[in-house]
Write a protein that holds these residues in place. Structure first.
Motif: not given
Length: 216
Positions: A36-65
């Motif tokens: 699956g496509l990894a969410i930007r800034g993370t090592a997991a896709c939407r299925t394996h993120a363990g949280v909602s997609t919105a939360v995973a994307k925000a975490k990835g955005e913060a980590l990337s920055a």
């Protein structure tokens, strides 16, 4: 740091076959690595993120920055989210102040009315008519301020969902407000021209991130 560097630092897996950064988790169905496509800034896709997609994307955005700041490669998700919440809160205050000033300086005689600081005209052109007014659009600063408010709320929600105490969230917001107040007073003291003030939304975010990176 490039986008590939950010994904590599996050632990995502590059797939030569599919030409994309993929999830590093194991698929229960295939018993092999998930593609699956990894969410930007993370090592997991939407299925394996363990949280909602919105939360995973925000975490990835913060980590990337945060990882883009020199010397800040080892930051934890909680640190990144709290730091970005603080910076976002500061930007909201700065943009709101600039927007208020822009609105106060609007000239009703130009025909746009008291909303000049928020809404501006769009123009089109044709060979027969020439340049003509074709509609209205939200001005850049108004749009920027609204987007930053939404981002700030998203970071606060992510922090809450990650189990970070409300007290820490309020502290980050308070620190962001203090920083924004200091920057706003500096800008006021400099008595910048309208053209110079227009550069603030471009210059300030990067400097805020550098300041936070050096202070952490």
């Amino acid at each position: 740091m490039t986008s590939d560097d950010l994904m590599r630092a996050a632990g995502a897996a590059w797939c030569d076959q599919h030409g994309k950064w993929e999830c590093s988790k194991q698929s229960k169905r295939s018993q092999s690595r998930c593609h699956g496509l990894a969410i930007r800034g993370t090592a997991a896709c939407r299925t394996h993120a363990g949280v909602s997609t919105a939360v995973a994307k925000a975490k990835g955005e913060a980590l990337s920055a945060w990882r883009a700041v020199p010397g800040r490669q080892d930051v934890s998700p909680a640190e990144a989210v709290m730091a970005m919440l603080q910076m976002s809160w500061a930007r909201v205050h700065i943009y709101a102040g600039l927007l208020e000033q822009q609105l106060a300086e609007a000239d009703p005689s130009r025909g746009v009315g008291y909303g000049e600081g928020l809404v501006g005209h769009t123009f089109s052109a044709s060979p027969s008519v020439g340049v003509y007014e074709s509609g209205e659009a939200v001005r850049g600063l108004a749009k920027l301020e609204a987007e930053e408010r939404d981002r700030c709320v998203r970071y606060a929600r992510v922090a809450h969902d990650m189990g970070i105490a409300d007290r820490e969230i309020r502290l980050a917001e308070a620190q962001g407000a203090l920083l924004a107040g200091a920057i706003s007073r500096i800008l006021d003291a400099l008595d910048l021209t309208a053209a110079q003030r227009s550069l603030v939304p471009t210059v300030v975010p990067g400097i805020l991130l550098e300041v936070a990176g050096g202070a952490s």
